[in-house]
Design a protein around this motif. Structure first.
Motif, PDB file in Angstrom:
ATOM      1  N   GLU A 522       0.844  -1.197   0.000  1.00 18.35           N
ATOM      2  CA  GLU A 522       0.000   0.000   0.000  1.00 18.35           C
ATOM      3  C   GLU A 522       0.877   1.244   0.000  1.00 18.35           C
ATOM      4  O   GLU A 522       2.077   1.174   0.315  1.00 18.35           O
ATOM      5  N   ALA A 524       0.944   5.914  -0.032  1.00 19.13           N
ATOM      6  CA  ALA A 524       0.317   7.243  -0.025  1.00 19.13           C
ATOM      7  C   ALA A 524       1.320   8.208  -0.649  1.00 19.13           C
ATOM      8  O   ALA A 524       2.517   8.133  -0.353  1.00 19.13           O
ATOM      9  N   LEU A 581       1.480   2.653   7.468  1.00 17.64           N
ATOM     10  CA  LEU A 581       0.904   3.978   7.223  1.00 17.64           C
ATOM     11  C   LEU A 581      -0.175   4.241   8.276  1.00 17.64           C
ATOM     12  O   LEU A 581      -0.880   3.313   8.682  1.00 17.64           O
ATOM     13  N   LYS A 583      -3.578   4.929   9.999  1.00 11.92           N
ATOM     14  CA  LYS A 583      -4.918   4.588   9.495  1.00 11.92           C
ATOM     15  C   LYS A 583      -5.994   4.864  10.524  1.00 11.92           C
ATOM     16  O   LYS A 583      -5.723   4.916  11.719  1.00 11.92           O
ATOM     17  N   THR A 584      -7.217   4.979  10.035  1.00  7.35           N
ATOM     18  CA  THR A 584      -8.357   5.054  10.941  1.00  7.35           C
ATOM     19  C   THR A 584      -8.673   3.635  11.429  1.00  7.35           C
ATOM     20  O   THR A 584      -8.134   2.664  10.895  1.00  7.35           O
ATOM     21  N   ARG A 585      -9.598   3.541  12.372  1.00  6.80           N
ATOM     22  CA  ARG A 585      -9.986   2.210  12.877  1.00  6.80           C
ATOM     23  C   ARG A 585     -10.523   1.324  11.763  1.00  6.80           C
ATOM     24  O   ARG A 585     -10.338   0.125  11.750  1.00  6.80           O
ATOM     25  N   SER A 586     -11.205   1.974  10.807  1.00  8.23           N
ATOM     26  CA  SER A 586     -11.780   1.164   9.729  1.00  8.23           C
ATOM     27  C   SER A 586     -10.763   0.848   8.630  1.00  8.23           C
ATOM     28  O   SER A 586     -11.105   0.255   7.614  1.00  8.23           O
ATOM     29  N   GLY A 587      -9.497   1.265   8.849  1.00  7.74           N
ATOM     30  CA  GLY A 587      -8.443   0.862   7.918  1.00  7.74           C
ATOM     31  C   GLY A 587      -8.173   1.848   6.791  1.00  7.74           C
ATOM     32  O   GLY A 587      -7.422   1.550   5.867  1.00  7.74           O
ATOM     33  N   LYS A 588      -8.777   3.049   6.851  1.00  7.29           N
ATOM     34  CA  LYS A 588      -8.513   4.047   5.795  1.00  7.29           C
ATOM     35  C   LYS A 588      -7.231   4.808   6.099  1.00  7.29           C
ATOM     36  O   LYS A 588      -7.037   5.266   7.230  1.00  7.29           O
ATOM     37  N   ILE A 589      -6.378   4.942   5.104  1.00  2.00           N
ATOM     38  CA  ILE A 589      -5.129   5.689   5.328  1.00  2.00           C
ATOM     39  C   ILE A 589      -5.459   7.152   5.632  1.00  2.00           C
ATOM     40  O   ILE A 589      -6.290   7.761   4.950  1.00  2.00           O
ATOM     41  N   LEU A 590      -4.809   7.681   6.672  1.00  3.51           N
ATOM     42  CA  LEU A 590      -5.091   9.063   7.102  1.00  3.51           C
ATOM     43  C   LEU A 590      -4.350  10.073   6.219  1.00  3.51           C
ATOM     44  O   LEU A 590      -3.450  10.786   6.656  1.00  3.51           O
ATOM     45  N   ARG A 591      -4.780  10.133   4.968  1.00  4.24           N
ATOM     46  CA  ARG A 591      -4.088  11.025   4.031  1.00  4.24           C
ATOM     47  C   ARG A 591      -4.259  12.494   4.428  1.00  4.24           C
ATOM     48  O   ARG A 591      -3.329  13.278   4.325  1.00  4.24           O
TER      49      ARG A 591
END
Ligand code: COA
Ligand code: AMP
Length: 630
Positions: A522, A524, A581, A583-591
């Motif tokens: 993965e 960013a 990288l 991430k949020t709890r739901s696994g989204k990268i904190l771009r």
């Protein structure tokens, strides 16, 4: 009440009157009876019953008025050693004959023509000839790779492509024709013909369906201007969006002509016979508006410079140009000034030239940092004027209106909203914030003439991309604030668009390329600060489990594929391997959080960061400013 306030209020309270008066400066085949058409709101159209031809306004009307001998274009190319002036009469001859060439290849009103050319007068001829026929041009910047060109060919579906055989960068000559051929191979849509302007530095091999510009134009008959509706498209200019395919920003004929004429006088204080130099490229919106259309519509002289601010031959190139051509105003990206400042910090070269013709330096395309502003002001001793706008608007949203009413300058601000633009700042809920508080910058609908009416062939994408976040407003994608004096401060993008050396790029499309590397799990791509280019992209990658590769080899491979897929202009040079990288709890990268740290605005960080350790590890890599490299 000052002139600015009077104009701003009138444009706000009586836009019909304001813009119909402005429209009188344009030559119409049928003068519009109405300024604004709101019948399809939120899609607005300007001058719905007007008819005109933009090329007539930019060329023929000046010849008819007896100004045919005036210079239309000054071309100066330090990379080839060529200098050339084109008068309005000569431009009319070339444009009308090239329009004849295009018509001979089947191009007529509404057809598209893709133009892939460097900074040579023939690029302007191709644009104006297309406009003369009532056809629609789409200029693609030469720094984009074949895949990007192919995406634009597929979207615009051009009948003809006009290219030059090569472009010349100071360190290399780039064969354009093979890039065009590759793009046509990649695209689903196949144009019927390609016209190639052969440059002596590197002529191209021509194949079936290819035509030599010089041969065609020699035998061509001049073509008259074709009248179009004001709302008909003049051009499509693709720009980076958040993700996916580039957005085809549409520009109409009537609103655009009016906005070009109005803004060149009122914002840039340039009139007929003045010499205006926008040191950009015809592939960008600054090139469309202020190299080509505005100066020519007004009857000024425009300057085309094929070179760089430094190294062609030295950091005095801009000042030599100003002295030699008695240029009245220069417009360039802050990056260009930073490049000059780095080489000539004490202004030794500046002092060697006579710059007495120069009334102002205009800066746009990226944030004008106070250091650069103060340096330029000190050494040039003229007003340094920031102005903020974007491909979508086509002309300034906020500026210090030099022709209307010059105002005090505040470093870091492009001054005030331009008449016609109702600029506001809102929070995440769409509520207006107080003066001095940061938020999303939005513009109340309708926007003024010349701004985009839609995206090419995709009204819904236009609505979804710009009009849905805050009802009744156009979302600029920029964050910032308005202070108690009404000065607008633009602090950075709120999406994944970045500005590298004044070039607008999408980190989303770079991520798609980086993620396609077989060893990358993965990634960013974030814009980090750079002392020269303002921002540069930096890729953060997490490798697949068990992947074994030397980081420098990985970097080389990824950099190469970015150049291959997007183009050299993307300028991605740094790839950093990280363990994880954030991430949020739901696994989204904190771009967004990563971007906020890179922008030096940690207050934008949400409180839901799960893995502070991961964020801590990455923070120094986001903050590190690239040291000045030659
Ligand atoms: N055709 C093909 N390649 C191009 C190109 C074009 N028209 N324009 C740029 N490139 C290439 C460059 O050669 C460079 O390739 P490299 O990585 O092999 O050296 C790469 O794209 C990046 O170009 P750029 O970002 O321009 O960097 P640079 O180091 O060549 O020049 C500056 C640095 C500051 C001199 C230059 O960016 C500049 O003049 N900027 C002003 C920006 C500007 O006018 N913006 C327009 C909006 S107002
Ligand atoms: P482009 O569409 O290429 O002109 O890029 C537009 C974007 O560049 C804007 O949305 C801003 O993010 C940035 N930009 C342009 N001009 C300025 C400016 N004067 N100050 C700050 N940012 C700017």
């Amino acid at each position: 009440m000052g002139s600015y306030e009077a104009a701003y209020r009138l444009a706000e309270t009586d836009p019909e009157y304001f813009w119909l008066v402005a429209a009188r400066a344009i030559s119409w085949d049928a003068f519009p009876k109405k300024a604004l058409d709101s019948s399809q709101a939120p899609l607005y159209r300007w001058f719905p019953d007007g008819e005109l031809n933009t090329c007539f306004n930019a060329v023929d009307r000046h010849v008819r008025a007896g100004h045919g001998d005036r210079d239309a274009i000054i071309y100066d190319s330090p990379v080839t050693g060529v200098k050339r002036k084109v008068s309005y009469t000569q431009l009319q001859d070339q444009v009308s004959r090239f329009a004849g060439v295009l018509a001979g290849l089947g191009v007529s009103k509404g057809d598209r023509v893709v133009i892939y050319m460097p900074m040579i007068p023939e690029a302007v001829v191709a644009m104006l000839a297309t406009a003369r026929l009532g056809a629609v041009h789409s200029v693609v910047f030469g720094g984009f790779a074949p895949a990007e060109l192919a995406a634009r060919i597929d979207d615009a579906a051009p009948k003809v492509i006009v290219a030059a055989s090569c472009g010349i960068e100071p360190n290399r000559t780039i064969a354009y024709k093979p890039l065009v051929d590759e793009a046509i191979t990649l695209s689903h849509h196949k144009p019927t013909a390609t016209i190639v302007f052969q440059r002596p530095e590197l002529p191209a091999e021509l194949h079936d369906g290819d035509h030599d510009w010089s041969v065609l134009i020699e035998n061509a008959h001049p073509h008259e201007c074709v009248s179009v509706n004001a709302t008909d498209p003049l051009y499509i200019l693709y720009t980076s969006g958040t993700t996916g395919k580039p957005k085809g920003v549409v520009r109409d004929n009537g609103g655009h002509a009016v906005a070009m004429q109005w803004s060149l006088g009122n914002v840039y204080d340039i009139g007929p016979g003045d010499v205006f130099w926008a040191a950009s490229d015809v592939g960008w919106v600054v090139g469309h508006s202020y190299i080509v259309y505005a100066p020519l519509i007004v009857g000024a002289t425009t300057v085309m410079f094929e070179g760089k601010p430094v190294g062609t031959p030295d950091a005095g190139a801009f000042w030599r140009m100003i002295e030699e051509y008695k240029i009245n105003a220069l417009f360039c990206a802050p990056t260009a000034i930073r490049a000059i400042k780095r080489e000539d910090h004490e202004g030794v070269l500046i002092a060697q030239y006579d710059l007495s013709s120069l009334k102002a330096l205009f800066q746009a395309g990226e944030r004008l940092d106070p250091d650069t502003y103060f340096w330029a002001t000190e050494h040039l001793k003229i007003p340094v004027i920031d102005n903020w706008w974007q491909t979508e608007t086509g002309w300034p949203i906020a500026a210090n209106l030099r022709g209307l009413e010059p105002m005090p300058i505040k470093a870091g601000s492009p001054t005030v909203a331009v008449p016609g633009y109702n600029v506001q700042v809102v929070d995440g809920e769409g509520l207006h914030v107080a003066a001095g508080v940061e938020g999303s910058i939005v513009i109340k609908l309708p926007m003024p003439p010349g701004t985009l009416p839609t995206l090419w062939g995709d009204d819904q994408r236009y609505i979804d991309s710009y009009l849905m976040t805050f009802e009744g407003y156009y979302t600029t994608g920029d964050g910032g604030m308005i202070d108690e004096d009404g000065y607008v401060f633009v602090l950075g993008r709120t999406d994944d668009v970045i500005n590298v050396a004044g070039h607008r790029l999408s980190t989303g499309s770079m991520e798609a390329v980086v993620a396609s590397h077989p060893l990358v799990a993965e990634c960013a791509v974030i814009g980090v600060q750079d002392q020269l280019k303002g921002q540069i992209p930096r890729a953060f990658v997490v490798l697949k489990a068990g992947a074994d590769i030397d980081p420098s080899v990985l970097e080389r491979e990824i950099v190469q594929s970015i150049r291959q897929e997007i183009g050299a202009v993307a300028a991605l040079k740094e790839v950093v391997v990280v363990q994880a990288l954030p991430k949020t709890r739901s696994g989204k990268i904190l771009r967004r959080t990563m971007r906020a740290i890179a922008d030096g605005r940690p207050e934008a960080i949400p409180g839901t960061i799960e893995d502070v350790r991961v964020l801590d590890a990455i923070t120094p890599l986001l903050k590190s400013v690239k040291s000045e490299t030659p």
